[in-house]
Design an enzyme around this catalytic site. Structure first.
Site, PDB file in Angstrom:
ATOM      1  N   ARG A  16       0.809  -1.217   0.000  1.00  0.00           N
ATOM      2  CA  ARG A  16       0.000   0.000   0.000  1.00  0.00           C
ATOM      3  C   ARG A  16       0.844   1.270   0.000  1.00  0.00           C
ATOM      4  O   ARG A  16       0.338   2.360  -0.281  1.00  0.00           O
ATOM      5  CB  ARG A  16      -0.945  -0.002   1.212  1.00  0.00           C
ATOM      6  CG  ARG A  16      -2.174  -0.871   1.006  1.00  0.00           C
ATOM      7  CD  ARG A  16      -3.092  -0.814   2.205  1.00  0.00           C
ATOM      8  NE  ARG A  16      -2.603  -1.645   3.301  1.00  0.00           N
ATOM      9  CZ  ARG A  16      -3.179  -1.694   4.500  1.00  0.00           C
ATOM     10  NH1 ARG A  16      -4.242  -0.956   4.759  1.00  0.00           N
ATOM     11  NH2 ARG A  16      -2.681  -2.478   5.445  1.00  0.00           N
ATOM     12  N   GLY A  78       1.520 -14.713   7.594  1.00  0.00           N
ATOM     13  CA  GLY A  78       0.862 -14.172   8.770  1.00  0.00           C
ATOM     14  C   GLY A  78       1.805 -13.845   9.909  1.00  0.00           C
ATOM     15  O   GLY A  78       2.969 -14.262   9.924  1.00  0.00           O
ATOM     16  N   THR A  79       1.276 -13.093  10.882  1.00  0.00           N
ATOM     17  CA  THR A  79       2.099 -12.623  12.001  1.00  0.00           C
ATOM     18  C   THR A  79       2.563 -13.763  12.898  1.00  0.00           C
ATOM     19  O   THR A  79       3.692 -13.733  13.416  1.00  0.00           O
ATOM     20  CB  THR A  79       1.315 -11.602  12.840  1.00  0.00           C
ATOM     21  OG1 THR A  79       0.041 -12.166  13.195  1.00  0.00           O
ATOM     22  CG2 THR A  79       1.084 -10.316  12.049  1.00  0.00           C
TER      23      THR A  79
END
Length: 470
Positions: A16, A78-79
């Site tokens: 982003r 993922g975290t």
């Protein structure tokens, strides 16, 4: 005392941001976001710091160097999966581990220290750092039971209307018992819409196994701000700038217009220095006491002593000694060293040159690759000619010398003490002490020569028109 560790999550690409630069390396007030995070963690004197890297990991290693150990997350799963990559380094160790993201540059060491202390005081398996958000939209909500204990974390999309009204949010920062953390990570599954392994699932696993989960609420919600796009980057930079400026003012620095003063985080400024609007101070700049930094000056990685005045000028990797002054509209380039009480006037450029005490370089002059002694006067429009098209050469000017206006000093050149260079000269040879060097063509006046040129006729017509008007 229990050992303390930290895992910094810095493996995300940050699409982003729409940038070729790795997300956590985007700067906030002179340092990358991840450097801000590491800098605050270092103040806690932890046993080990591990940074999880992935995309762009080489650049992160170059920036952080030996300040941290590194583990690589090859796939972005993922975290929870990211933290698991630190298992080979931390997995078997006893103690408390802080989990924090590398794109949260506003956290303060004091807040993280309070989190550690609360977690250890509560003897918890896991502690969530929470905050009260003015607008909690988009954040996971902290749901507490009647006793005030954490019951669960509910993501925005899963909240009921009552839960959505709760303003205590999950900041994404945690303290865990280290061994409990890695044991629970192996129980985390990717049975969710994103098919990712979430760190937040560890909280639920701890609760289901009867282990204590607590939450510590931080005082300032703004510290928890994460940066995911350029808009958030600008907001984080504004908040950091406000924090820096307030610290400088509380330390005795006068900022005439703090909203329009831009000071990097590593800049040091002495008491009673005045900073006018539009000033930009970058890098590891050090400014002494009782200085005046005039409007729209830009100073980068330079050292400024006490009682210096800088007026609308640019300095890069330069030094100015006590009582010196510069400007307006002058430029000190790298390795410029300005001595005590030196005057650098308007439109002067100095590069890789040392200028001795009490020397004056008034205006419209270039001094490059030179050493100027004490009490020298350099007239208007002088050029130290240092480049022959292949190599740079050096000029030395001795103490108490005089360099007349519009003179060119063609290096390599030695001008001794008490020497005099006549105005308009081009000096190519050395000048001995007490000598005067004159190197210019002899003036010749040719009678009537002016009248042959069209400019003379135009001047005559203007003169006649003026007389007729009168």
């Amino acid at each position: 005392m229990s050992a303390n560790y930290a895992v910094v999550l810095a493996a995300g690409q940050g699409t982003r941001m729409k940038s070729k630069l790795y997300k956590v390396l985007h700067p906030v007030c002179g340092k990358s976001m991840v450097e801000h995070v590491i800098g605050q963690i270092e103040q806690l004197n932890l046993t080990q710091i591990v940074t999880i890297i992935g995309y762009g990991g080489k650049q992160v290693k170059e920036v952080l160097g030996k300040r941290t150990e590194f583990a690589v997350q090859q796939e972005q799963l993922g975290t929870g999966h990211a933290v698991l990559q630190a298992e080979q380094i931390l997995g078997e160790k006893k103690g408390t581990t802080l989990i924090i993201c590398g794109d949260t540059p506003l956290f303060k060491a004091a807040t993280l220290a309070d989190l550690f202390a609360y977690h250890q005081q509560q003897k918890a398996a896991a502690t969530i750092l929470t905050a009260k958000a003015p607008d909690p939209t988009g954040y996971g909500r902290i749901i507490r039971d009647q006793a005030g204990n954490v019951a669960k974390i509910v993501e925005q999309k899963d909240t009921t209307p009552a839960e959505a009204a709760i303003n205590e949010i999950n900041t994404g920062v945690y303290c865990f018992d280290n061994q409990t953390l890695f044991q629970a990570l192996h129980q985390v599954t990717n049975d969710n819409a994103q098919h990712e392994y979430y760190l937040t699932d560890v909280i639920e696993i701890c609760q289901k196994s009867g282990q204590k989960v607590t939450a510590f609420t931080m005082k300032d919600f703004n510290e928890s701000m994460g940066v995911n796009d350029r808009v958030a980057l600008a907001k984080a930079t504004s908040l950091m700038r406000q924090r820096i400026n307030e610290t400088q003012m509380r330390n005795g620095v006068t900022l005439i217009d703090p909203q329009n003063t831009y000071i990097d985080s590593d800049v040091q400024i002495g008491a009673d220095t005045v900073i006018e609007p539009g000033v930009v101070l970058k890098g590891k700049t050090i400014i002494g006491e009782n200085c005046l930094i005039g409007a729209h000056s830009q100073i980068t990685a330079s050292t400024i002593a006490d009682n210096v005045t800088i007026t609308a000028s640019v300095l890069e990797n330069a030094e100015m000694a006590e009582g010196s002054n510069i400007g307006p509209y002058s430029h000190l380039r790298p390795q410029a060293k300005i001595g005590p009480r030196v005057h650098i006037g308007n439109f002067v450029e100095v590069k890789k040159a040392e200028i001795g005490a009490d020397t004056k370089v008034g205006h419209l002059t270039y001094v490059g690759d030179a050493t100027l002694g004490r009490h020298i006067n350099v007239g208007c429009g002088c050029v130290f000619v240092n480049y022959d098209g292949i190599n740079k050469h050096h000029t030395t000017v001795g103490d108490y010398s005089f360099i007349g206006s519009s003179s060119n000093m063609v290096a390599p050149l030695q001008i001794a003490d008490h020497a005099y260079v006549a105005a308009g000269s081009t000096i190519t040879g050395d000048v001995a002490a007490h000598d005067m060097a004159i190197a210019r063509g002899r003036q010749v006046n040719k009678a009537g020569y002016y009248d042959r040129y069209p400019v003379a006729k135009a001047a005559q017509q203007a003169e006649q028109a003026e007389k007729s008007f009168k």
